[in-house]
Motif scaffolding. Structure first.
Motif: not given
Length: 317
Positions: A56-60, A218-224
């Motif tokens: 979650w911190q990486r999402v932020q 520090n990025t994210w990759y997801s279906v949702i």
């Protein structure tokens, strides 16, 4: 500088260091040793916090308002050589999706990516980085132009998702994204994809099929998104942190599952802490990736790309 909640211990130490320097400048007191101790503790605290970031911190961090966006990267990579191209030749020019020709060194690339805004006015202008169908059709038009002239494609992903509005669905949002995925699998030029911020759902996949897929640290990759996942499973956004962990959306998770090819290291604290260092890392990654792809024939590129994506999600007992 804007601080996230988990960065507050860093802010406190930086404030202490600033006050210590002011005291030294405004009085005859020697504060050199005290400042050194604070600086040492500050560095230790930074390393400790950023070494143990949760999903979650990486999402932020990926959403940090000071984080460089697509145009920032393109301008740093290409300088004045970037020529933006507009329109899907059908409906209009989608401001959330940008694209154009630019040079890194002597090599020309077709750059395509989602662009977010910096303030309320530009966020509305860019539709918060959420593309309409015409954005994906513009992207496909530019890719086809690049293919015609043998120009490699670089896509930069940073979107909370494709625009979910009624009018977008009327104009064929799902078909536009599906068409892009199909056409990108058989594009006869090298495609290098870089996730520079948020990589959510079909909005990311619409320009996300690449021979080389890279993720900034520090990025994210997801279906949702974690918030949407939380609202579906728990009927509340309160469980977004648990959702982020369960989704396995970080760069390390993606690399471990072989869904991306490389993690591009960010400066300590995130890309916004040292933009120049981030731009240099991205530039080096693009050049290295292209060097690995440029000698492949169009047939080899397409076959290798199709095989790569066909192997994803395959389970062997």
């Amino acid at each position: 500088m804007e601080y996230l909640e988990f960065e507050l211990p860093i802010k406190e130490l930086e404030d202490q260091l600033q006050k210590c320097k002011v005291i030294g400048d405004e009085s005859d007191v020697d504060v050199t040793e005290t400042c050194k101790q604070i600086e040492k503790k500050l560095q230790e605290t930074k390393k400790e916090i950023y070494k143990n970031l949760s999903a979650w911190q990486r999402v932020q961090l990926s959403r940090h308002p000071d984080r460089p966006y697509t145009l920032d990267h393109i301008k740093a990579l290409c300088g004045d050589s970037f020529l933006e191209l507009h329109g899907d030749r059908n409906v209009k020019d989608d401001k959330a999706m940008i694209g154009g020709l630019g040079k890194i060194g002597d090599q020309t690339y077709m750059f395509i990516g989602q662009q977010k805004g910096y303030n309320t006015k530009t966020r509305q202008y860019r539709n918060f980085g959420m593309s309409n169908p015409e954005g994906y059709r513009k992207a496909l038009r530019l890719m086809k132009s690049a293919e015609k002239f043998g120009i490699p494609v670089v896509t930069l992903i940073d979107t909370p998702g494709a625009y979910p509005g009624f009018e977008a669905e009327e104009r064929g949002q799902g078909e536009a994204i599906a068409r892009n995925i199909l056409e990108m699998t058989r594009l006869k030029v090298p495609i290098i994809t870089i996730i520079i911020g948020e990589g959510a759902s079909g909005g990311a996949l619409g320009i996300g099929v690449g021979d080389k897929v890279l993720m900034l640290e520090n990025t994210w990759y997801s279906v949702i998104s974690p918030e949407s996942c939380s609202s579906i499973l728990w009927r509340s956004w309160e469980y977004k942190e648990q959702a982020a962990e369960a989704l396995k959306l970080t760069a390390k998770d993606m690399k471990r599952m072989k869904l991306v090819d490389q993690i591009v290291k960010e400066p300590l604290g995130g890309a916004h802490k040292d933009r120049e260092k981030t731009f240099l890392a991205v530039k080096d990654a693009i050049i290295k990736s292209y060097d690995e792809l440029k000698n492949l024939s169009p047939k080899e590129l397409v076959n290798q790309r199709i095989e790569k994506y066909s192997n994803m999600g395959v389970f062997k007992s």
